[in-house]
Design an enzyme around this catalytic site. Structure first.
Site, PDB file in Angstrom:
ATOM      1  N   TYR A   1      21.530 -19.761   1.093  1.00  0.00           N
ATOM      2  CA  TYR A   1      21.243 -18.965  -0.110  1.00  0.00           C
ATOM      3  C   TYR A   1      22.071 -19.472  -1.275  1.00  0.00           C
ATOM      4  O   TYR A   1      23.259 -19.762  -1.124  1.00  0.00           O
ATOM      5  CB  TYR A   1      21.610 -17.494   0.108  1.00  0.00           C
ATOM      6  CG  TYR A   1      20.780 -16.827   1.157  1.00  0.00           C
ATOM      7  CD1 TYR A   1      19.589 -16.192   0.808  1.00  0.00           C
ATOM      8  CD2 TYR A   1      21.164 -16.829   2.491  1.00  0.00           C
ATOM      9  CE1 TYR A   1      18.802 -15.582   1.777  1.00  0.00           C
ATOM     10  CE2 TYR A   1      20.384 -16.226   3.456  1.00  0.00           C
ATOM     11  CZ  TYR A   1      19.213 -15.602   3.096  1.00  0.00           C
ATOM     12  OH  TYR A   1      18.433 -15.000   4.045  1.00  0.00           O
TER      13      TYR A   1
ATOM     14  N   GLN B   1      -7.692  20.580 -15.675  1.00  0.00           N
ATOM     15  CA  GLN B   1      -8.035  20.594 -17.101  1.00  0.00           C
ATOM     16  C   GLN B   1      -9.489  20.988 -17.363  1.00  0.00           C
ATOM     17  O   GLN B   1      -9.837  21.530 -18.408  1.00  0.00           O
ATOM     18  CB  GLN B   1      -7.772  19.224 -17.726  1.00  0.00           C
ATOM     19  CG  GLN B   1      -8.662  18.121 -17.171  1.00  0.00           C
ATOM     20  CD  GLN B   1      -8.366  16.748 -17.766  1.00  0.00           C
ATOM     21  OE1 GLN B   1      -7.432  16.588 -18.532  1.00  0.00           O
ATOM     22  NE2 GLN B   1      -9.177  15.770 -17.409  1.00  0.00           N
TER      23      GLN B   1
ATOM     24  N   GLU C   1      20.037 -20.430   7.159  1.00  0.00           N
ATOM     25  CA  GLU C   1      19.429 -19.978   5.916  1.00  0.00           C
ATOM     26  C   GLU C   1      20.480 -20.243   4.849  1.00  0.00           C
ATOM     27  O   GLU C   1      21.605 -19.743   4.949  1.00  0.00           O
ATOM     28  CB  GLU C   1      19.088 -18.486   5.981  1.00  0.00           C
ATOM     29  CG  GLU C   1      17.968 -18.199   6.970  1.00  0.00           C
ATOM     30  CD  GLU C   1      17.587 -16.728   7.059  1.00  0.00           C
ATOM     31  OE1 GLU C   1      18.254 -15.887   6.409  1.00  0.00           O
ATOM     32  OE2 GLU C   1      16.636 -16.424   7.796  1.00  0.00           O
TER      33      GLU C   1
ATOM     34  N   THR D   1      17.972  -8.052   8.485  1.00  0.00           N
ATOM     35  CA  THR D   1      19.191  -8.764   8.891  1.00  0.00           C
ATOM     36  C   THR D   1      20.257  -8.378   7.871  1.00  0.00           C
ATOM     37  O   THR D   1      20.029  -8.463   6.666  1.00  0.00           O
ATOM     38  CB  THR D   1      19.012 -10.294   8.879  1.00  0.00           C
ATOM     39  OG1 THR D   1      18.423 -10.675   7.652  1.00  0.00           O
ATOM     40  CG2 THR D   1      18.153 -10.766  10.021  1.00  0.00           C
TER      41      THR D   1
ATOM     42  N   TYR E   1     -25.673  -0.044  -1.851  1.00  0.00           N
ATOM     43  CA  TYR E   1     -25.791   0.984  -0.808  1.00  0.00           C
ATOM     44  C   TYR E   1     -26.863   1.987  -1.217  1.00  0.00           C
ATOM     45  O   TYR E   1     -27.219   2.085  -2.401  1.00  0.00           O
ATOM     46  CB  TYR E   1     -24.441   1.668  -0.535  1.00  0.00           C
ATOM     47  CG  TYR E   1     -23.869   2.461  -1.684  1.00  0.00           C
ATOM     48  CD1 TYR E   1     -24.263   3.790  -1.900  1.00  0.00           C
ATOM     49  CD2 TYR E   1     -22.916   1.922  -2.546  1.00  0.00           C
ATOM     50  CE1 TYR E   1     -23.717   4.537  -2.953  1.00  0.00           C
ATOM     51  CE2 TYR E   1     -22.379   2.653  -3.587  1.00  0.00           C
ATOM     52  CZ  TYR E   1     -22.786   3.963  -3.790  1.00  0.00           C
ATOM     53  OH  TYR E   1     -22.270   4.698  -4.823  1.00  0.00           O
TER      54      TYR E   1
ATOM     55  N   VAL F   1      -2.496  19.604 -18.178  1.00  0.00           N
ATOM     56  CA  VAL F   1      -1.068  19.271 -18.084  1.00  0.00           C
ATOM     57  C   VAL F   1      -0.706  18.324 -19.228  1.00  0.00           C
ATOM     58  O   VAL F   1      -1.363  17.304 -19.447  1.00  0.00           O
ATOM     59  CB  VAL F   1      -0.743  18.640 -16.714  1.00  0.00           C
ATOM     60  CG1 VAL F   1       0.690  18.124 -16.682  1.00  0.00           C
ATOM     61  CG2 VAL F   1      -0.965  19.663 -15.610  1.00  0.00           C
TER      62      VAL F   1
ATOM     63  N   HIS G   1     -18.873   2.173 -12.085  1.00  0.00           N
ATOM     64  CA  HIS G   1     -19.668   1.706 -10.945  1.00  0.00           C
ATOM     65  C   HIS G   1     -21.043   2.329 -11.123  1.00  0.00           C
ATOM     66  O   HIS G   1     -21.156   3.519 -11.418  1.00  0.00           O
ATOM     67  CB  HIS G   1     -18.965   2.145  -9.659  1.00  0.00           C
ATOM     68  CG  HIS G   1     -19.851   2.382  -8.491  1.00  0.00           C
ATOM     69  ND1 HIS G   1     -20.658   1.401  -7.968  1.00  0.00           N
ATOM     70  CD2 HIS G   1     -20.052   3.479  -7.723  1.00  0.00           C
ATOM     71  CE1 HIS G   1     -21.308   1.903  -6.926  1.00  0.00           C
ATOM     72  NE2 HIS G   1     -20.967   3.158  -6.767  1.00  0.00           N
TER      73      HIS G   1
ATOM     74  N   ASP H   1      12.597  -3.817   9.751  1.00  0.00           N
ATOM     75  CA  ASP H   1      13.691  -4.524  10.430  1.00  0.00           C
ATOM     76  C   ASP H   1      14.424  -5.363   9.398  1.00  0.00           C
ATOM     77  O   ASP H   1      13.832  -5.897   8.468  1.00  0.00           O
ATOM     78  CB  ASP H   1      13.191  -5.343  11.621  1.00  0.00           C
ATOM     79  CG  ASP H   1      12.194  -6.425  11.240  1.00  0.00           C
ATOM     80  OD1 ASP H   1      11.627  -6.373  10.130  1.00  0.00           O
ATOM     81  OD2 ASP H   1      11.974  -7.327  12.064  1.00  0.00           O
TER      82      ASP H   1
END
Ligand code: FAD
Length: 813
Positions: free
Chosen positions: A642, A33, A640, A543, A256, A171, A222, A541
């Site tokens: 539920y 832009q 477990e 179950t 800094y 855009v 900042h 991973d």
């Protein structure tokens, strides 16, 4: 070749055009832009300090590639990066300790750095007062980027390969068709596109809104100021090189510094957060100077100036001559936002990226777009990592302000969010509060880490003291809870873990192709399985419980898993994936007396014979309908349980009441984590990521190569031909006092060889545990190694795993 439109010609858009075109995608249009290349965005203001080392491996990798790429880059013969080194000094004991920890991270991630004393600090940076400094952390490969030069140099490379950059093209909309991007509209006309990548930095939420996508970032100011000329710098630097000393960070004062020829530039993060609404950013044609530049508020800089003069006494002769409140993006967790829109194919985002990570991000994005997956693990940066509640304007605002405040803070790995809390609570929350739960936050959930009412457990006397750092966000009560769970029975709130439901006539086939283990079992079977990427790396991973022919309940890791599954659903509509986490809840009831507690509450048979390990069934526990799964992440007998959220409290009360005669306790995450490490159960994201294959991560048992096609299978076949070069390895630490936290480097024969993934006290085994990635030849039990912890070497030894109940007698009892 796909038609690619990149929105934004800041450093990220330019770097991406370069990385994509270097890999052969050359039909690239970059729409900007503003003017090129001082567009008015954040890259136009960044002083360009590139410090690489952080606790997150991914972020360090992204920065290191940026350094590698920019180091030799030039534009019209002028440098784009000067490797002057980066010095971070400590003026407090806590910071000095933390710099030791930081040096450990650098070693873990393969970056060579050193710790230096005050005199050496002053030698490296002669303007600082060594009397104020306890020491410094020095990275010789850090340096200064010239953002606009680096942006233009990369853009020119891309242009040479056929890309085009169009200035003054704003855009205004994204055209979609049949769930895919089709074109980008601008104030200058339309551009057809197969892939759109939004690289608009802090304007992200505006472009996101065009495609109904929440971009969780906040533009924040900042402060950056330049002094008047300093006599001590007179004639030291020239216009071309600008500076000759290393970059300097004084994080104890949120500051800094860099040189600008004969002036000093000072950046400050100590001021109040100054967020602005994305709609308040001015357009380039309206902004008086540049959209990302706001007027300097001197009063916010006063303390910073005082602190700066204190460290660099030569500044007393100077004054602040110019300054800006420069705008750039902050996110709820401080990390970038990278990835594809979950509901619009071909719409990608690479936002909230620092100069420091710009080239690294661009490379990873190019790989992701072209090869289907980035070469490094990006789960910490994934656009889809947030839960819906974490996308509320209030959450994004408050957490991003916290990120700003914490930019230079010494942060503990368990440091929780401050606001907004409590946000998500399980149905057991009131009971947990009554029991004095100490809550930490995860994905918006309040999770008990231990319960103060357990302070009277006599087991507490058995828990050894630990070092100060590991004592934070910890209590010996957690140790007592773990011991009681192994002796009697405990209730663990598992509600916060992600739960998905996959249904439909093709559900089984779908899950078979998506995961590694054999899921074609009778309803009632539960299977531990893996999601892999095309390259065989472990994406997650799971179950998976088959609850009916065409209904599966999945225990997953995060929202990223949900989006991954959704993005692979067959177009026929024969499979549905639903997130059921919020509407359900879970209690892990575990311990040797779990069956004594549960059986009298139900007519169903909960004997080992009737409900074996990794089996599930429906039952009523008292009045509560539950799905019980015979699983235990802590390695004890139990289930477990539920149920739906409305019945959660009833479930808790039923178990609690019945449990009194069995000595039941509520136990928290801290005990849980210790117990899972004693059992050697991996935690995805910490112990293994997409960078690891199942075999080296020790989860090869979840792969059934003989079951037919699954995603990642071909790559695994190749990987199986070569022996593992590295191995996720169990270590124990002899010194009870030294509980490590993760990310520490591991040494063998005096050389760094790997790093710790997760760690905890093993209360039952009576030793401290650390899992670590090590070269395969060192993974032999008995091998002595050392873990560096805050600069000290802690003796450890490779142990055979699991450390607790290797024969599974307890869990199968
Ligand atoms: P930008 O540079 O902002 O580029 C985005 C582009 O998108 C802009 O050019 C904008 O005009 C364009 N755009 C927006 N909307 C549209 C639209 N609708 N149509 C077309 N184009 C559009 N980082 C560091 O690593 N080290 C530092 O030392 C450092 N210091 C900083 C100091 C200050 C004062 C500031 C402000 C930032 C600093 N940063 C630093 C952060 C860094 O500048 C930014 O994170 C980085 O420049 C972002 O790059 P970008 O390409 O994503 O965004």
């Amino acid at each position: 070749q796909p038609r690619v439109v990149i929105i934004g010609a800041g450093i990220v858009g330019c770097a991406l055009a370069d990385e994509l075109s270097a890999r052969g995608w050359t039909d690239i249009t970059v729409l900007e832009q503003g003017p090129l290349f001082a567009t008015g965005g954040s890259s136009s203001h960044a002083p360009g300090l590139v410090y690489q080392t952080v606790g997150c491996k991914t972020m360090t990798q992204l920065a290191s590639y940026t350094v590698e790429k920019y180091t030799d880059m030039t534009l019209d013969g002028k440098w784009c990066f000067q490797q002057l080194g980066g010095l971070e000094i400590a003026t407090s004991r806590e910071r000095w300790d933390d710099l030791h920890r930081k040096q450990g991270w650098a070693t873990s991630w393969g970056v060579e750095t050193s710790l230096v004393g005050p005199e050496e600090c002053a030698k490296l940076h002669p303007l600082l007062d060594p009397d104020k400094v306890l020491g410094g952390f020095y990275n010789p490969s850090d340096g200064l980027a010239k953002p606009l030069r680096a942006a233009e140099a990369q853009a020119r490379e891309a242009i040479d390969r056929g890309a085009r950059f169009l200035a003054h093209h704003k855009v205004t909309g994204i055209e979609r068709h049949a769930g895919k991007v089709r074109a980008v509209t601008t104030d200058q006309g339309e551009f057809r596109a197969d892939i759109v990548v939004s690289c608009v930095g802090m304007w992200g939420p505006r472009i996101g809104a065009m495609v109904d996508l929440t971009i969780p970032l906040v533009p924040m100011a900042h402060q950056y100021a330049k002094t008047s000329p300093l006599p001590v710098l007179d004639g030291v630097n020239d216009e071309l090189h600008e500076m000759s000393k290393p970059l300097l960070r004084h994080q104890d004062a949120d500051l800094y510094f860099r040189e600008h020829v004969d002036r000093i530039g000072i950046g400050a993060y100590g001021h109040r957060p100054m967020p602005i609404g994305v709609d308040e950013i001015l357009d380039p044609d309206v902004a008086p100077t540049m959209p990302s530049e706001m007027a300097f508020t001197e009063e916010d800089f006063d303390q910073s100036w005082e602190d700066a003069v204190d460290l660099l006494p030569c500044l007393a002769e100077a004054k602040v001559e110019e300054g800006i409140n420069g705008l750039f993006s902050f996110t709820p967790d401080g990390n970038p936002l990278l990835g594809e829109h979950p509901d619009l194919d071909g719409f990608w985002v690479a936002e909230a990226v620092w100069i420091t990570h710009s080239a690294g991000v661009a490379k990873a994005m190019a790989e992701w777009l072209i090869e289907g997956q980035p070469g490094i693990d990006l789960h910490n940066c994934d656009l889809n990592r947030f839960e819906q509640v974490q996308l509320s304007p209030g959450y994004v605002h408050q957490r991003s302000c916290q990120s700003f405040n914490e930019v230079y803070d010494v942060l503990h790995p368990l440091q929780p969010a401050e606001k907004p809390r409590p946000l998500r609570t399980s149905p057991f929350y009131d009971r947990q509060t009554e029991l004095g739960a100490y809550f930490l936050e995860a994905s918006g959930w309040e999770r008990p880490h231990w319960y103060e009412t357990n302070a009277n457990l006599p087991e507490i006397d058995l828990i050894p003291e630990r070092n100060e750092w590991a004592s934070r966000f910890w209590s010996p009560i957690a140790g007592a809870e773990a011991l009681v769970a192994r002796e009697r029975v405990a209730m663990f709130d598992m509600t916060a873990l992600k739960r998905l439901e996959v249904t439909g006539p093709e559900a089984l086939n779908f899950l078979q192709t998506m995961t590694t283990n054999q899921l074609n079992r009778k309803p009632g079977a539960v299977v531990y399985t893996l999601l892999l990427g095309e390259d065989g790396g472990v994406r997650s991973d799971l179950t998976v419980a088959r609850l009916a022919e065409d209904r599966f309940q999945i225990g997953a890791n995060s929202n990223i898993d949900l989006e991954w599954l959704r993005s692979h659903l067959p177009p026929t509509g024969t499979v549905q994936v639903r997130d059921i986490t919020a509407g359900t809840c879970c209690i892990g009831l575990w311990g040797p007396r779990a069956r004594d507690l549960l059986q009298p509450l139900t007519k169903e048979d909960f004997s080992h014979k009737a409900l074996g390990f990794f089996k599930a069934k429906h039952a009523y526990i008292g009045d509560v309908p539950v799905t019980a799964m015979r699983l235990s992440y802590v390695g004890e007998l139990g289930w477990e349980l539920y149920t739906t959220a409305d019945m959660g409290l009833k479930l808790w009360d039923t178990l609690w009441e019945a449990g009194q005669r069995h000595g039941v306790i509520a136990a928290g995450r801290s005990a849980f984590n210790s117990m899972r490490l004693e059992k050697g159960y991996r935690s995805w994201g910490a112990d293994m990521t997409t960078e690891h294959d199942p075999f080296e991560a020790g989860v090869g048992f979840a792969v059934r190569m003989d079951k037919g096609y699954f995603l990642g299978r071909d790559a695994l076949e190749e990987r199986m031909e070569t022996p593992n070069t590295r191995q996720l390895t169990c270590l124990t630490i002899a010194d009870d006092y030294q509980v490590v936290m993760g990310s520490e480097p591991v040494y063998a024969h005096g050389k760094p060889v790997g790093y710790v993934t997760s760690a905890a006290r093993g209360y039952t085994i009576g030793r401290n545990i650390a899992y670590a990635w090590l070269p395969a030849e060192l993974a032999e039990p008995g091998t002595p190694v050392e873990i560096e912890y805050f600069g000290e070497r802690v003796a450890a030894v490779v142990a055979a795993e699991p450390l607790f109940d290797p024969d599974m007698t307890r869990i199968r009892s």
